[in-house]
Design an enzyme around this catalytic site. Sequence first.
Site, PDB file in Angstrom:
ATOM      1  N   ASP A  49       0.839  -1.203   0.000  1.00 44.84           N
ATOM      2  CA  ASP A  49       0.000   0.000   0.000  1.00 44.84           C
ATOM      3  C   ASP A  49       0.873   1.252   0.000  1.00 44.84           C
ATOM      4  O   ASP A  49       2.051   1.213   0.365  1.00 44.84           O
ATOM      5  CB  ASP A  49      -0.863   0.052   1.263  1.00 44.84           C
ATOM      6  CG  ASP A  49      -1.928  -1.034   1.304  1.00 44.84           C
ATOM      7  OD1 ASP A  49      -2.028  -1.822   0.348  1.00 44.84           O
ATOM      8  OD2 ASP A  49      -2.647  -1.078   2.313  1.00 44.84           O
ATOM      9  N   HIS A 192       3.902  -2.021   3.020  1.00 45.34           N
ATOM     10  CA  HIS A 192       3.794  -0.648   2.502  1.00 45.34           C
ATOM     11  C   HIS A 192       5.067  -0.237   1.767  1.00 45.34           C
ATOM     12  O   HIS A 192       6.143  -0.249   2.376  1.00 45.34           O
ATOM     13  CB  HIS A 192       3.534   0.323   3.661  1.00 45.34           C
ATOM     14  CG  HIS A 192       2.233   0.048   4.364  1.00 45.34           C
ATOM     15  ND1 HIS A 192       2.093  -0.990   5.249  1.00 45.34           N
ATOM     16  CD2 HIS A 192       1.032   0.666   4.279  1.00 45.34           C
ATOM     17  CE1 HIS A 192       0.831  -1.006   5.684  1.00 45.34           C
ATOM     18  NE2 HIS A 192       0.177  -0.009   5.121  1.00 45.34           N
TER      19      HIS A 192
HETATM   20 ZN   LIG Z   1      -2.426   3.115   3.287  1.00 44.21          ZN
END
Ligand SMILES: [Zn+2]
Length: 239
Positions: A49, A192
Amino acid sequence: MIGWIAAGAAAGILTALGAYAVRGRSSQWLCTSYWRGRPNVPAVALTFDDGPGPATAEILSILDRYGVPATFFFCGENVERRPELARRVVEVGHELGNHSYSHPYFCFRSREFIRQELHRTQAILEQVTGCRPRWFRPPYGIRWLGLQKVLDELGLVCVTWTVIGNDWKWPGPVVAEHVLQRVVPGAIICLHDGRETRPEAAADPTIEAVRILVPGLLNRGFRFETISNLLCWTSSNNA
Ligand SMILES: [Zn+2]
Protein backbone atom coordinates in the site's frame (compact mmCIF):
# COMPACT_ATOMS: atom_id res chain seq x y z
CA MET A 1 -26.41 1.01 40.13
CA ILE A 2 -26.91 -2.21 38.18
CA GLY A 3 -28.65 -0.16 35.48
CA TRP A 4 -25.61 2.11 35.12
CA ILE A 5 -23.28 -0.87 34.89
CA ALA A 6 -25.51 -2.46 32.24
CA ALA A 7 -25.66 0.81 30.29
CA GLY A 8 -21.86 1.14 30.47
CA ALA A 9 -21.37 -2.43 29.28
CA ALA A 10 -23.85 -1.92 26.42
CA ALA A 11 -22.05 1.27 25.36
CA GLY A 12 -18.73 -0.59 25.41
CA ILE A 13 -20.11 -3.42 23.30
CA LEU A 14 -21.63 -0.97 20.80
CA THR A 15 -18.31 0.91 20.54
CA ALA A 16 -16.44 -2.34 19.91
CA LEU A 17 -19.00 -3.46 17.32
CA GLY A 18 -18.77 -0.07 15.59
CA ALA A 19 -14.97 -0.25 15.50
CA TYR A 20 -15.15 -3.76 14.06
CA ALA A 21 -17.72 -2.71 11.44
CA VAL A 22 -15.52 0.14 10.24
CA ARG A 23 -12.01 -1.32 10.60
CA GLY A 24 -12.28 -5.08 11.13
CA ARG A 25 -10.25 -6.87 8.45
CA SER A 26 -13.08 -9.38 7.89
CA SER A 27 -16.02 -7.00 8.48
CA GLN A 28 -18.68 -7.16 5.77
CA TRP A 29 -21.01 -4.61 7.41
CA LEU A 30 -20.23 -1.53 5.33
CA CYS A 31 -18.98 -3.21 2.15
CA THR A 32 -18.08 -6.64 0.85
CA SER A 33 -14.42 -7.13 1.81
CA TYR A 34 -12.18 -9.98 0.66
CA TRP A 35 -9.59 -10.69 3.34
CA ARG A 36 -8.27 -14.14 2.46
CA GLY A 37 -8.11 -16.66 -0.37
CA ARG A 38 -8.96 -20.35 -0.35
CA PRO A 39 -7.45 -22.13 2.67
CA ASN A 40 -6.79 -25.38 0.76
CA VAL A 41 -4.18 -23.95 -1.64
CA PRO A 42 -0.58 -23.20 -0.53
CA ALA A 43 -0.60 -19.74 -2.07
CA VAL A 44 -0.29 -16.21 -0.68
CA ALA A 45 -0.73 -12.74 -2.14
CA LEU A 46 1.90 -10.17 -1.24
CA THR A 47 0.39 -6.68 -1.37
CA PHE A 48 1.86 -3.21 -0.91
CA ASP A 49 0.00 0.00 0.00
CA ASP A 50 0.81 3.73 -0.16
CA GLY A 51 3.11 3.69 -3.18
CA PRO A 52 4.70 4.34 -5.50
CA GLY A 53 7.18 5.38 -2.84
CA PRO A 54 10.77 5.25 -1.67
CA ALA A 55 10.73 1.44 -1.34
CA THR A 56 9.07 0.55 -4.65
CA ALA A 57 12.12 0.25 -6.92
CA GLU A 58 14.05 -1.99 -4.54
CA ILE A 59 10.98 -4.14 -3.85
CA LEU A 60 10.56 -4.64 -7.61
CA SER A 61 14.13 -5.86 -7.91
CA ILE A 62 13.69 -8.34 -5.02
CA LEU A 63 10.44 -9.68 -6.53
CA ASP A 64 12.18 -9.96 -9.91
CA ARG A 65 15.10 -11.90 -8.38
CA TYR A 66 12.69 -14.58 -7.13
CA GLY A 67 10.23 -14.30 -10.04
CA VAL A 68 7.20 -13.70 -7.81
CA PRO A 69 4.21 -11.40 -8.47
CA ALA A 70 2.64 -8.88 -6.10
CA THR A 71 -0.25 -6.43 -6.03
CA PHE A 72 0.39 -2.70 -5.50
CA PHE A 73 -2.37 -0.49 -4.09
CA PHE A 74 -1.29 2.99 -5.19
CA CYS A 75 -2.44 6.44 -4.06
CA GLY A 76 -3.23 8.76 -6.98
CA GLU A 77 -1.16 11.57 -5.49
CA ASN A 78 1.88 9.27 -5.28
CA VAL A 79 1.38 8.09 -8.87
CA GLU A 80 1.45 11.71 -10.02
CA ARG A 81 4.75 12.11 -8.14
CA ARG A 82 6.36 8.89 -9.44
CA PRO A 83 4.57 7.91 -12.68
CA GLU A 84 7.57 6.02 -14.08
CA LEU A 85 7.49 3.61 -11.11
CA ALA A 86 3.77 2.99 -11.55
CA ARG A 87 4.39 2.15 -15.22
CA ARG A 88 7.24 -0.21 -14.33
CA VAL A 89 5.07 -2.13 -11.87
CA VAL A 90 2.63 -2.90 -14.67
CA GLU A 91 5.29 -3.50 -17.34
CA VAL A 92 6.97 -6.23 -15.28
CA GLY A 93 3.67 -8.01 -14.67
CA HIS A 94 2.45 -7.05 -11.21
CA GLU A 95 -1.16 -6.15 -10.44
CA LEU A 96 -2.46 -2.68 -9.61
CA GLY A 97 -5.00 -1.58 -7.03
CA ASN A 98 -6.58 1.72 -5.97
CA HIS A 99 -5.75 3.07 -2.49
CA SER A 100 -7.56 6.48 -2.85
CA TYR A 101 -6.04 9.74 -4.06
CA SER A 102 -4.85 11.46 -0.87
CA HIS A 103 -5.06 8.64 1.72
CA PRO A 104 -7.77 10.28 3.88
CA TYR A 105 -9.80 8.86 6.75
CA PHE A 106 -13.23 8.05 5.30
CA CYS A 107 -15.01 8.29 8.68
CA PHE A 108 -17.86 10.83 8.54
CA ARG A 109 -17.02 11.76 4.93
CA SER A 110 -19.74 12.01 2.29
CA ARG A 111 -20.30 9.48 -0.46
CA GLU A 112 -19.36 12.18 -2.98
CA PHE A 113 -16.02 12.76 -1.22
CA ILE A 114 -15.29 9.02 -1.30
CA ARG A 115 -16.34 8.86 -4.96
CA GLN A 116 -13.99 11.70 -5.92
CA GLU A 117 -11.04 10.05 -4.12
CA LEU A 118 -11.55 6.72 -5.88
CA HIS A 119 -12.60 8.04 -9.28
CA ARG A 120 -9.64 10.44 -9.52
CA THR A 121 -7.20 7.63 -8.76
CA GLN A 122 -8.82 5.26 -11.30
CA ALA A 123 -8.42 7.98 -13.95
CA ILE A 124 -4.77 8.70 -13.04
CA LEU A 125 -3.82 5.01 -12.99
CA GLU A 126 -5.49 4.41 -16.33
CA GLN A 127 -3.82 7.44 -17.88
CA VAL A 128 -0.35 6.62 -16.53
CA THR A 129 -0.29 2.82 -16.85
CA GLY A 130 -3.09 1.96 -19.29
CA CYS A 131 -4.63 -0.28 -16.60
CA ARG A 132 -7.87 0.33 -14.73
CA PRO A 133 -7.74 -1.48 -11.37
CA ARG A 134 -10.53 -3.74 -10.17
CA TRP A 135 -9.29 -3.86 -6.56
CA PHE A 136 -9.56 -1.22 -3.84
CA ARG A 137 -7.92 -1.17 -0.44
CA PRO A 138 -9.34 1.41 1.98
CA PRO A 139 -6.84 3.79 3.65
CA TYR A 140 -6.34 2.73 7.29
CA GLY A 141 -8.69 -0.17 6.51
CA ILE A 142 -11.65 2.15 7.15
CA ARG A 143 -14.90 1.38 5.38
CA TRP A 144 -17.74 3.87 5.63
CA LEU A 145 -21.34 4.50 4.63
CA GLY A 146 -21.66 4.96 0.89
CA LEU A 147 -18.41 3.15 0.05
CA GLN A 148 -20.13 0.05 -1.37
CA LYS A 149 -22.24 2.18 -3.71
CA VAL A 150 -19.11 4.00 -4.97
CA LEU A 151 -17.27 0.70 -5.48
CA ASP A 152 -20.22 -0.64 -7.48
CA GLU A 153 -20.30 2.49 -9.64
CA LEU A 154 -16.58 2.24 -10.43
CA GLY A 155 -16.44 -1.55 -10.80
CA LEU A 156 -14.11 -1.89 -7.83
CA VAL A 157 -13.97 -4.62 -5.16
CA CYS A 158 -12.65 -4.08 -1.63
CA VAL A 159 -9.70 -6.15 -0.41
CA THR A 160 -8.37 -5.98 3.14
CA TRP A 161 -5.78 -8.45 4.46
CA THR A 162 -5.17 -11.60 6.45
CA VAL A 163 -1.84 -10.46 7.97
CA ILE A 164 -0.56 -6.88 8.23
CA GLY A 165 3.14 -6.28 8.79
CA ASN A 166 3.16 -3.03 10.82
CA ASP A 167 6.19 -2.10 8.68
CA TRP A 168 5.59 1.61 9.30
CA LYS A 169 6.62 1.20 12.95
CA TRP A 170 8.64 -2.02 13.37
CA PRO A 171 12.16 -3.02 12.19
CA GLY A 172 12.29 -5.26 9.12
CA PRO A 173 13.22 -8.55 10.86
CA VAL A 174 10.38 -8.07 13.39
CA VAL A 175 7.93 -7.43 10.55
CA ALA A 176 9.10 -10.56 8.72
CA GLU A 177 8.86 -12.74 11.83
CA HIS A 178 5.39 -11.37 12.65
CA VAL A 179 4.15 -12.27 9.16
CA LEU A 180 5.87 -15.68 9.02
CA GLN A 181 4.28 -16.68 12.34
CA ARG A 182 0.77 -15.80 11.14
CA VAL A 183 0.78 -16.72 7.47
CA VAL A 184 -1.67 -19.45 6.40
CA PRO A 185 -2.62 -20.90 3.00
CA GLY A 186 -4.60 -18.27 1.11
CA ALA A 187 -3.21 -15.38 3.18
CA ILE A 188 -3.25 -11.82 1.87
CA ILE A 189 -0.16 -10.09 3.29
CA CYS A 190 -0.18 -6.28 3.63
CA LEU A 191 3.05 -4.23 3.61
CA HIS A 192 3.79 -0.65 2.50
CA ASP A 193 6.10 0.66 -0.24
CA GLY A 194 5.31 4.24 0.83
CA ARG A 195 3.99 5.98 3.91
CA GLU A 196 0.61 7.56 3.16
CA THR A 197 1.36 10.38 0.68
CA ARG A 198 4.61 11.58 2.23
CA PRO A 199 7.18 12.11 -0.56
CA GLU A 200 10.05 10.67 1.47
CA ALA A 201 9.74 8.17 4.31
CA ALA A 202 11.70 5.33 5.84
CA ALA A 203 11.76 2.51 3.29
CA ASP A 204 14.39 0.27 4.88
CA PRO A 205 12.15 -1.76 7.25
CA THR A 206 9.85 -2.78 4.41
CA ILE A 207 12.70 -3.62 2.03
CA GLU A 208 14.45 -5.64 4.72
CA ALA A 209 11.22 -7.48 5.56
CA VAL A 210 10.62 -8.35 1.88
CA ARG A 211 14.21 -9.67 1.56
CA ILE A 212 13.48 -12.10 4.42
CA LEU A 213 9.84 -12.88 3.65
CA VAL A 214 9.99 -13.86 -0.01
CA PRO A 215 12.61 -16.63 0.32
CA GLY A 216 11.15 -17.57 3.72
CA LEU A 217 7.68 -18.16 2.27
CA LEU A 218 9.07 -19.98 -0.80
CA ASN A 219 11.05 -22.27 1.51
CA ARG A 220 7.84 -23.11 3.37
CA GLY A 221 6.25 -24.22 0.10
CA PHE A 222 4.05 -21.20 -0.58
CA ARG A 223 3.66 -19.85 -4.07
CA PHE A 224 2.88 -16.20 -4.77
CA GLU A 225 -0.21 -14.98 -6.62
CA THR A 226 -1.71 -11.65 -7.56
CA ILE A 227 -4.96 -10.82 -5.79
CA SER A 228 -6.93 -11.71 -8.93
CA ASN A 229 -5.36 -15.17 -9.13
CA LEU A 230 -5.48 -15.82 -5.39
CA LEU A 231 -9.20 -15.07 -5.33
CA CYS A 232 -9.77 -16.89 -8.67
CA TRP A 233 -11.43 -13.74 -9.90
CA THR A 234 -12.80 -13.93 -13.42
CA SER A 235 -15.02 -11.60 -15.41
CA SER A 236 -18.01 -13.76 -14.42
CA ASN A 237 -17.48 -12.80 -10.77
CA ASN A 238 -18.00 -9.22 -11.77
CA ALA A 239 -21.15 -9.79 -13.84
ZN1 LIG B 1 -2.43 3.12 3.29
